[in-house]
Design a protein around this motif. Structure first.
Motif, PDB file in Angstrom:
ATOM      1  N   GLU A  76     -25.818   6.612 109.066  1.00 15.40           N
ATOM      2  CA  GLU A  76     -26.992   6.622 108.200  1.00 15.40           C
ATOM      3  C   GLU A  76     -27.853   5.381 108.430  1.00 15.40           C
ATOM      4  O   GLU A  76     -29.087   5.469 108.501  1.00 15.40           O
ATOM      5  CB  GLU A  76     -26.586   6.700 106.732  1.00 15.40           C
ATOM      6  N   ALA A  77     -27.206   4.218 108.561  1.00 16.80           N
ATOM      7  CA  ALA A  77     -27.960   2.992 108.825  1.00 16.80           C
ATOM      8  C   ALA A  77     -28.719   3.100 110.139  1.00 16.80           C
ATOM      9  O   ALA A  77     -29.893   2.711 110.229  1.00 16.80           O
ATOM     10  CB  ALA A  77     -27.011   1.794 108.854  1.00 16.80           C
ATOM     11  N   ALA A  78     -28.068   3.641 111.161  1.00 20.85           N
ATOM     12  CA  ALA A  78     -28.712   3.773 112.471  1.00 20.85           C
ATOM     13  C   ALA A  78     -29.937   4.683 112.388  1.00 20.85           C
ATOM     14  O   ALA A  78     -31.012   4.363 112.909  1.00 20.85           O
ATOM     15  CB  ALA A  78     -27.711   4.319 113.492  1.00 20.85           C
ATOM     16  N   VAL A  79     -29.778   5.826 111.730  1.00 20.50           N
ATOM     17  CA  VAL A  79     -30.875   6.791 111.641  1.00 20.50           C
ATOM     18  C   VAL A  79     -32.036   6.217 110.829  1.00 20.50           C
ATOM     19  O   VAL A  79     -33.206   6.334 111.228  1.00 20.50           O
ATOM     20  CB  VAL A  79     -30.367   8.107 111.023  1.00 20.50           C
ATOM     21  N   ARG A  80     -31.740   5.600 109.708  1.00 23.64           N
ATOM     22  CA  ARG A  80     -32.822   5.067 108.864  1.00 23.64           C
ATOM     23  C   ARG A  80     -33.545   3.923 109.560  1.00 23.64           C
ATOM     24  O   ARG A  80     -34.782   3.824 109.478  1.00 23.64           O
ATOM     25  CB  ARG A  80     -32.268   4.635 107.514  1.00 23.64           C
ATOM     26  N   GLU A 127     -37.542   3.978 110.930  1.00 18.96           N
ATOM     27  CA  GLU A 127     -38.503   2.970 110.486  1.00 18.96           C
ATOM     28  C   GLU A 127     -39.070   2.140 111.637  1.00 18.96           C
ATOM     29  O   GLU A 127     -40.273   1.850 111.661  1.00 18.96           O
ATOM     30  CB  GLU A 127     -37.829   2.043 109.476  1.00 18.96           C
ATOM     31  N   HIS A 128     -38.208   1.789 112.586  1.00 17.59           N
ATOM     32  CA  HIS A 128     -38.630   0.846 113.623  1.00 17.59           C
ATOM     33  C   HIS A 128     -38.690   1.442 115.027  1.00 17.59           C
ATOM     34  O   HIS A 128     -39.243   0.814 115.930  1.00 17.59           O
ATOM     35  CB  HIS A 128     -37.668  -0.347 113.659  1.00 17.59           C
ATOM     36  N   GLY A 129     -38.098   2.631 115.214  1.00 18.33           N
ATOM     37  CA  GLY A 129     -37.959   3.180 116.557  1.00 18.33           C
ATOM     38  C   GLY A 129     -36.585   2.842 117.095  1.00 18.33           C
ATOM     39  O   GLY A 129     -36.132   1.691 116.989  1.00 18.33           O
ATOM     40  N   ALA A 130     -35.897   3.824 117.663  1.00 23.66           N
ATOM     41  CA  ALA A 130     -34.515   3.626 118.092  1.00 23.66           C
ATOM     42  C   ALA A 130     -34.381   2.503 119.116  1.00 23.66           C
ATOM     43  O   ALA A 130     -33.396   1.754 119.111  1.00 23.66           O
ATOM     44  CB  ALA A 130     -33.967   4.929 118.672  1.00 23.66           C
ATOM     45  N   GLU A 131     -35.366   2.371 119.995  1.00 24.25           N
ATOM     46  CA  GLU A 131     -35.282   1.374 121.063  1.00 24.25           C
ATOM     47  C   GLU A 131     -35.246  -0.054 120.507  1.00 24.25           C
ATOM     48  O   GLU A 131     -34.751  -0.965 121.175  1.00 24.25           O
ATOM     49  CB  GLU A 131     -36.460   1.521 122.028  1.00 24.25           C
ATOM     50  N   LYS A 132     -35.756  -0.265 119.305  1.00 21.45           N
ATOM     51  CA  LYS A 132     -35.826  -1.612 118.734  1.00 21.45           C
ATOM     52  C   LYS A 132     -34.647  -1.923 117.808  1.00 21.45           C
ATOM     53  O   LYS A 132     -34.569  -3.031 117.276  1.00 21.45           O
ATOM     54  CB  LYS A 132     -37.134  -1.767 117.959  1.00 21.45           C
ATOM     55  N   VAL A 133     -33.765  -0.959 117.612  1.00 22.99           N
ATOM     56  CA  VAL A 133     -32.655  -1.146 116.681  1.00 22.99           C
ATOM     57  C   VAL A 133     -31.421  -1.604 117.446  1.00 22.99           C
ATOM     58  O   VAL A 133     -31.001  -0.963 118.411  1.00 22.99           O
ATOM     59  CB  VAL A 133     -32.351   0.155 115.916  1.00 22.99           C
ATOM     60  N   GLU A 151     -26.222  -5.014 116.095  1.00 22.85           N
ATOM     61  CA  GLU A 151     -26.086  -6.015 115.040  1.00 22.85           C
ATOM     62  C   GLU A 151     -26.832  -5.594 113.777  1.00 22.85           C
ATOM     63  O   GLU A 151     -26.316  -5.753 112.662  1.00 22.85           O
ATOM     64  CB  GLU A 151     -26.616  -7.371 115.530  1.00 22.85           C
ATOM     65  N   ALA A 152     -28.024  -5.048 113.941  1.00 21.75           N
ATOM     66  CA  ALA A 152     -28.805  -4.609 112.785  1.00 21.75           C
ATOM     67  C   ALA A 152     -28.140  -3.430 112.084  1.00 21.75           C
ATOM     68  O   ALA A 152     -28.096  -3.366 110.847  1.00 21.75           O
ATOM     69  CB  ALA A 152     -30.214  -4.234 113.226  1.00 21.75           C
ATOM     70  N   ILE A 153     -27.620  -2.495 112.864  1.00 21.29           N
ATOM     71  CA  ILE A 153     -26.943  -1.334 112.274  1.00 21.29           C
ATOM     72  C   ILE A 153     -25.713  -1.783 111.499  1.00 21.29           C
ATOM     73  O   ILE A 153     -25.472  -1.351 110.361  1.00 21.29           O
ATOM     74  CB  ILE A 153     -26.547  -0.331 113.380  1.00 21.29           C
ATOM     75  N   SER A 154     -24.927  -2.655 112.100  1.00 17.18           N
ATOM     76  CA  SER A 154     -23.695  -3.126 111.466  1.00 17.18           C
ATOM     77  C   SER A 154     -24.006  -3.874 110.174  1.00 17.18           C
ATOM     78  O   SER A 154     -23.340  -3.669 109.142  1.00 17.18           O
ATOM     79  CB  SER A 154     -22.930  -4.038 112.427  1.00 17.18           C
TER      80      SER A 154
END
Length: 231
Positions: free
Chosen positions: A28-32, A36-42, A45-48
């Motif tokens: 869920e964190a990854a998808v949200r 919001e930011h685009g998958a390439e920018k996530v 570390e941010a997901i975790s």
């Protein structure tokens, strides 16, 4: 001894629930974040951080960063397979499949927003979309295998591909499994289409019926042989 067994089973069930909750939180964190930011920018570390776990924990559940965007629940296929194989023997393959899928989709209405975001994330990235299509095809193939295994257990002859011939050796002491036949592959494909159709229709008519009611109506039409609607 029985008491210890029950405690062990309870601990095992609790561990599984915790694992599912952690995987779900990461997905869920990854998808949200991707929405919001685009998958390439996530980043991992941010997901975790968003899921409240360590990077090490992330890689306990996903092999790569991209996997977190593509597969929301990697264990669903195994649960569906067990449900199909454990369903009462007197159920038709279609009804056994409907019950297995309905159990997985019981909370579809609560997860609808996340699934919608998931689709948007995949379609925004050709690379992820291709991986998503591959995951969908693999899931459909696994579903066909489960249906074929159930049919083989029933001994009705529809489980295996007659054109494949007898199993052939693929290594010392090993046999290549016979591919699922036409019926299991068709039923798996139809079931995936039925789920998608149910979700699309319910999304456009949420005020008219609950999702599982729409889902059951779709499978009732399949069971009836898709009769033409009355005028």
């Amino acid at each position: 001894m029985q008491l210890m067994s029950e405690k062990s089973a309870a601990r095992g069930g609790l561990r599984e629930r915790k694992k599912r909750a952690t995987r779900a939180a990461l997905a869920e964190a990854a998808v949200r974040l991707a929405a919001e930011h685009g998958a390439e920018k996530v980043t991992v570390e941010a997901i975790s951080a968003a899921a409240g776990v360590s990077v090490r924990t992330f890689f306990n559940y996903f092999d790569t960063r991209e996997d977190a965007f593509v597969v929301i629940d990697a264990d669903a296929g195994g649960r569906i397979r067990r449900a199909i194989l454990d369903a009462p023997a007197d159920l038709s393959p279609l009804e056994a499949l409907r019950r297995a899928l309905a159990a997985e989709l019981a909370e579809a209405e609560q997860h609808h927003e996340l699934w919608h975001l998931h689709a948007e994330v995949l379609h925004a990235s050709p690379h992820l979309l291709a991986r998503g299509v591959g995951a969908h095809m693999a899931a459909e193939a696994d579903l066909a295998e489960a249906i074929a295994e159930r049919l083989r257990g029933a001994g009705d002859g529809y489980g295996d591909d007659d054109r494949a011939g007898p199993p052939s050796a693929s290594g010392p002491g090993e046999e290549r499994p016979t591919p699922p036949g036409l019926y299991p592959r068709l039923l798996a494909s139809v079931a995936h289409a039925a789920v998608r159709t149910s979700m699309d229709h319910w999304s456009a008519h949420q005020d008219e019926a609950a999702f599982l009611d729409v889902f059951d109506e779709v499978f009732a039409l399949l069971a009836a042989g898709l009769p033409a609607p009355s005028a």
